[in-house]
Scaffold this active site. Sequence first.
Site, PDB file in Angstrom:
ATOM      1  N   GLU A 190       1.642 -44.970  58.703  1.00 20.72           N
ATOM      2  CA  GLU A 190       2.639 -44.818  59.806  1.00 20.72           C
ATOM      3  C   GLU A 190       2.222 -45.734  61.174  1.00 20.72           C
ATOM      4  OE1 GLU A 190       5.705 -44.254  60.513  1.00 20.72           O
ATOM      5  OE2 GLU A 190       5.649 -44.499  62.637  1.00 20.72           O
TER       6      GLU A 190
ATOM      7  N   PRO B 299      -4.956 -51.968  51.214  1.00 19.78           N
ATOM      8  CA  PRO B 299      -4.782 -51.910  49.457  1.00 19.78           C
ATOM      9  C   PRO B 299      -3.393 -51.284  49.282  1.00 19.78           C
ATOM     10  CG  PRO B 299      -6.370 -50.421  50.101  1.00 19.78           C
ATOM     11  CD  PRO B 299      -6.028 -51.273  51.252  1.00 19.78           C
TER      12      PRO B 299
ATOM     13  N   PRO C 187      23.876 -38.777 101.588  1.00 20.68           N
ATOM     14  CA  PRO C 187      23.744 -38.044 102.678  1.00 20.68           C
ATOM     15  C   PRO C 187      22.433 -37.947 103.327  1.00 20.68           C
ATOM     16  CG  PRO C 187      23.545 -36.811 100.619  1.00 20.68           C
ATOM     17  CD  PRO C 187      24.072 -38.021 100.107  1.00 20.68           C
TER      18      PRO C 187
ATOM     19  N   ASP D 288      24.031 -47.627 109.847  1.00 16.26           N
ATOM     20  CA  ASP D 288      24.229 -46.551 111.023  1.00 16.26           C
ATOM     21  C   ASP D 288      23.054 -45.744 111.327  1.00 16.26           C
ATOM     22  OD1 ASP D 288      26.886 -47.210 111.463  1.00 16.26           O
ATOM     23  OD2 ASP D 288      27.679 -45.820 110.019  1.00 16.26           O
TER      24      ASP D 288
ATOM     25  N   LYS E 247      24.553 -45.598 117.132  1.00 17.79           N
ATOM     26  CA  LYS E 247      24.355 -45.022 118.324  1.00 17.79           C
ATOM     27  C   LYS E 247      22.850 -44.383 118.431  1.00 17.79           C
ATOM     28  CE  LYS E 247      26.641 -42.435 121.840  1.00 17.79           C
ATOM     29  NZ  LYS E 247      27.951 -41.421 121.817  1.00 17.79           N
TER      30      LYS E 247
ATOM     31  N   GLY F  64      26.750 -41.185 103.761  1.00 20.19           N
ATOM     32  CA  GLY F  64      27.731 -40.223 102.857  1.00 20.19           C
ATOM     33  C   GLY F  64      28.755 -41.486 102.080  1.00 20.19           C
TER      34      GLY F  64
ATOM     35  N   ALA G  69      28.716 -35.953 102.632  1.00 23.22           N
ATOM     36  CA  ALA G  69      27.782 -34.905 103.442  1.00 23.22           C
ATOM     37  C   ALA G  69      28.129 -33.427 102.664  1.00 23.22           C
ATOM     38  CB  ALA G  69      27.880 -34.756 104.798  1.00 23.22           C
TER      39      ALA G  69
ATOM     40  N   MET H  35      30.991 -33.010 111.858  1.00 26.83           N
ATOM     41  CA  MET H  35      30.769 -33.479 113.502  1.00 26.83           C
ATOM     42  C   MET H  35      31.638 -32.049 114.407  1.00 26.83           C
ATOM     43  SD  MET H  35      31.667 -37.505 113.382  1.00 26.83           S
ATOM     44  CE  MET H  35      32.930 -37.567 112.101  1.00 26.83           C
TER      45      MET H  35
HETATM   46  N1  SAH Z   1      30.880 -40.791 105.970  1.00 30.34           N
HETATM   47  C1  SAH Z   1      30.148 -39.568 106.071  1.00 30.34           C
HETATM   48  C2  SAH Z   1      30.458 -38.834 107.243  1.00 30.34           C
HETATM   49  C3  SAH Z   1      30.396 -39.539 108.511  1.00 30.34           C
HETATM   50  S1  SAH Z   1      30.733 -38.605 110.011  1.00 30.34           S
HETATM   51  C4  SAH Z   1      30.157 -38.809 104.826  1.00 30.34           C
HETATM   52  O1  SAH Z   1      30.768 -39.096 103.800  1.00 30.34           O
HETATM   53  O2  SAH Z   1      29.260 -37.939 104.658  1.00 30.34           O
HETATM   54  C5  SAH Z   1      29.219 -37.833 110.278  1.00 30.34           C
HETATM   55  C6  SAH Z   1      29.137 -36.500 110.193  1.00 30.34           C
HETATM   56  O3  SAH Z   1      28.715 -36.395 108.734  1.00 30.34           O
HETATM   57  C7  SAH Z   1      27.877 -35.824 110.672  1.00 30.34           C
HETATM   58  O4  SAH Z   1      28.400 -35.469 112.298  1.00 30.34           O
HETATM   59  C8  SAH Z   1      27.871 -34.524 110.068  1.00 30.34           C
HETATM   60  O5  SAH Z   1      29.041 -33.599 110.273  1.00 30.34           O
HETATM   61  C9  SAH Z   1      27.970 -35.033 108.563  1.00 30.34           C
HETATM   62  N2  SAH Z   1      26.613 -35.523 107.726  1.00 30.34           N
HETATM   63  C10 SAH Z   1      26.268 -36.636 107.513  1.00 30.34           C
HETATM   64  N3  SAH Z   1      25.010 -36.684 106.974  1.00 30.34           N
HETATM   65  C11 SAH Z   1      24.771 -35.142 106.916  1.00 30.34           C
HETATM   66  C12 SAH Z   1      23.772 -34.545 106.450  1.00 30.34           C
HETATM   67  N4  SAH Z   1      22.828 -35.035 105.764  1.00 30.34           N
HETATM   68  N5  SAH Z   1      23.944 -33.061 106.277  1.00 30.34           N
HETATM   69  C13 SAH Z   1      24.871 -32.569 106.848  1.00 30.34           C
HETATM   70  N6  SAH Z   1      26.060 -33.156 107.315  1.00 30.34           N
HETATM   71  C14 SAH Z   1      25.864 -34.477 107.577  1.00 30.34           C
END
Ligand code: SAH
Length: 459
Positions: free
Chosen positions: A22, A43, A224, A247, A269, A301, A331, A382
């Site tokens: 094998e 052999p 996330p 971002d 930001k 996210g 998220a 948010m």
């Molecule tokens: N497009 C992203 C959301 C953007 S808005 C998504 O789909 O997740 C940004 C907000 O997303 C944050 O203020 C918070 O409320 C949430 N968020 C993003 N990342 C996060 C994380 N790791 N844990 C908890 N909340 C999160």
Amino acid sequence: MKTFPMFLQMTGRDVVIVGGGEQAAQKARLILKTEARIVLVAPDLDPELTALVRDGRAVQVTTLSVNVFRGAALVFVATGCVGLDYAAHALAKEAGAMVNVVDRPALCDATTPSIVDRDPVVVAISTEGTAPVLARQIKSKMETLLEPGLGGLAALAGRLRPEVSRRVPQHQRRFFWDWVFNGPPRQAMARGAARQAASLIKDTLAAGGTGAVQGSIALVGAGPGAADLLTLRALRLLQDADVIYYDRLVDPAVLELARRDAERVFVGKEVGASSWPQDRINAVIVAAAKQGRKVVRLKSGDPGVFGRLREELNAAHSAGIAVEIVPGVTAASAAAASLGRGLTERGQTDRLMLATAACKPGDPDPDWAGMLQPGTTLAVYMGINKARTILSDMQNAGVPLSLQAEIVSHASTPRERSISCPLGQLPAALAQGCIENPAIIFIRWPKPAHAAAQSGCAA
Ligand code: SAH
């Protein structure tokens, strides 16, 4: 490096395998993938090896001598017997051969790596014996990255190379191959449409190549935070991008996965600093794509969830630039997973409401109480700074203040934290727990027990 990787030329050469059981068969299976001639020294051969000799895929030599090893590209010793292994090793070395003795590292000039085979594309992985489990992990990652049709595409490229040199001007060739391996031909091959991939390439060749380089924009979900929650498609685009606009919430570990020489531009930001206005982001991504660059706009996210996707899509469409959306793990999904719960729970919540507390300036405030009916999970994005408003809205509308609120910040990252409290204590609990952004606030209102029992709903 204690060992050095090389790819050995195998066509028309001999590979000698000493042994007939094998272990020897395992090595024979490997070498059968190559164009080498297999010489089996034993052999007696087991039925699998006997069949190889009968089918002309290998030759058998029954006696061990130094001559059998002369000129061999490679020798495997796999008798399973210590004395015989040592004797065969000594004879092979006397003939000047490169030897691998199975399970005896001290006697090996060369070792066989873990192999990802997309012939003619071959990836060999070695940890020099230190971590075979790690080698297997890397192998399984590569297996998912390199789709099964990739070898076929590479082989086709090899056959068409002279034709490409004739028809495509030299300065466009790199772009042409880039188009083959990143563009529609690769996508067609990945779907298993080999013939379509071939005709795409041949038609484009007949027309003299791809012409001017087309830029593109991908609006990509970074997930996330945790880098391994990125999708495979997002990873592929990151490794292919010329420039990445990202971002504030995109985790540095995700950016690490991008191509080394990709340009990275932060357009988010910073706390306390002014952000890039959306118009400016739209303008720069379109301008970069117009220069023929592959642009990834990386958003936290899922880009389609509170991600101002519409504006960037419109900008790309009106400039006539190819744009694609790559979904990501939002998220709320990651936050629910961190709590060890689903977003919906059968019989309790069969409606999921994703809402943001940060609407467009001038828009009316969200109708928080209106969103939360019995049977709902409400996930607020948010919302940390709006907890008081959310609570007083719900209180005024008669929502029970005993409902459970759960808050998860920095879900899926090392800074993750979560707390839980009755809805009535939401602002105080956030302050006490020092919960900061980014966070998701969940408020669940389960269906009344009798309604759940009577409805028979199959959520
Ligand atoms: N497009 C992203 C959301 C953007 S808005 C998504 O789909 O997740 C940004 C907000 O997303 C944050 O203020 C918070 O409320 C949430 N968020 C993003 N990342 C996060 C994380 N790791 N844990 C908890 N909340 C999160």
